[in-house]
Design a protein around this motif. Structure first.
Motif: not given
Length: 141
Positions: A25-27, A74-80, A112-118, A122-132
């Motif tokens: 579902q992710l890739s 390094w967090i990867e492969d997050v899928v629900v 890392f997440t792709e730009d189109h995964r809005i 939004t989730l990552y930013e709400s958890l305190g992640f910032k763009t580097k």
């Protein structure tokens, strides 16, 4: 809903197949690694699974490594699973990985997440992640 860190002993044929279904579902076009090899004791990767009524509904993984600039994750492969989205499962998965990061005293956690995964952004930013302020390069081997 229960979230737990998966170990090699948790992996049976049904769990391995379910992880494959989720990853597709992710890739859908990327080759998957054998989950037992990912969870090999020589490979510092943590996979967290979310379960509802004993069904695996989501996964997230974090690789841990040490370099001169720090002890990092390094967090990867997050899928629900698509049928379970919008229930806070992704948040629970990331929060569990961040608990592990605190326990291991990591200096930073990247993802890392792709730009189109809005929704993911939004989730990552709400958890305190910032763009580097950085650029990621890739070279396939």
């Amino acid at each position: 809903m229960e979230t737990k860190v998966l170990g090699r002993s948790d992996i049976n044929a049904a769990i391995a197949e379910r992880v494959s279904e989720l990853y597709r579902q992710l890739s859908p076009t990327k080759k998957q690694q054998d989950l037992r090899h990912v969870l090999d004791e020589d490979n510092p990767v943590y996979v967290v699974g979310s379960f509802e009524d004993e069904k695996l509904t989501g996964i997230a993984s974090m690789a841990v490594y040490k370099v001169v600039s720090g002890h990092k994750g390094w967090i990867e492969d997050v899928v629900v699973d698509a049928t379970y989205r919008g229930k806070g499962i992704g948040r629970k998965l990331i929060e569990r990985l961040l608990e592990l990061a605190r326990d291991m005293q990591l200096t930073e956690v990247l993802l890392f997440t792709e730009d189109h995964r809005i929704a993911a952004r939004t989730l990552y930013e709400s958890l305190g992640f910032k763009t580097k302020d950085s650029t990621i390069y890739i070279r396939r081997t």
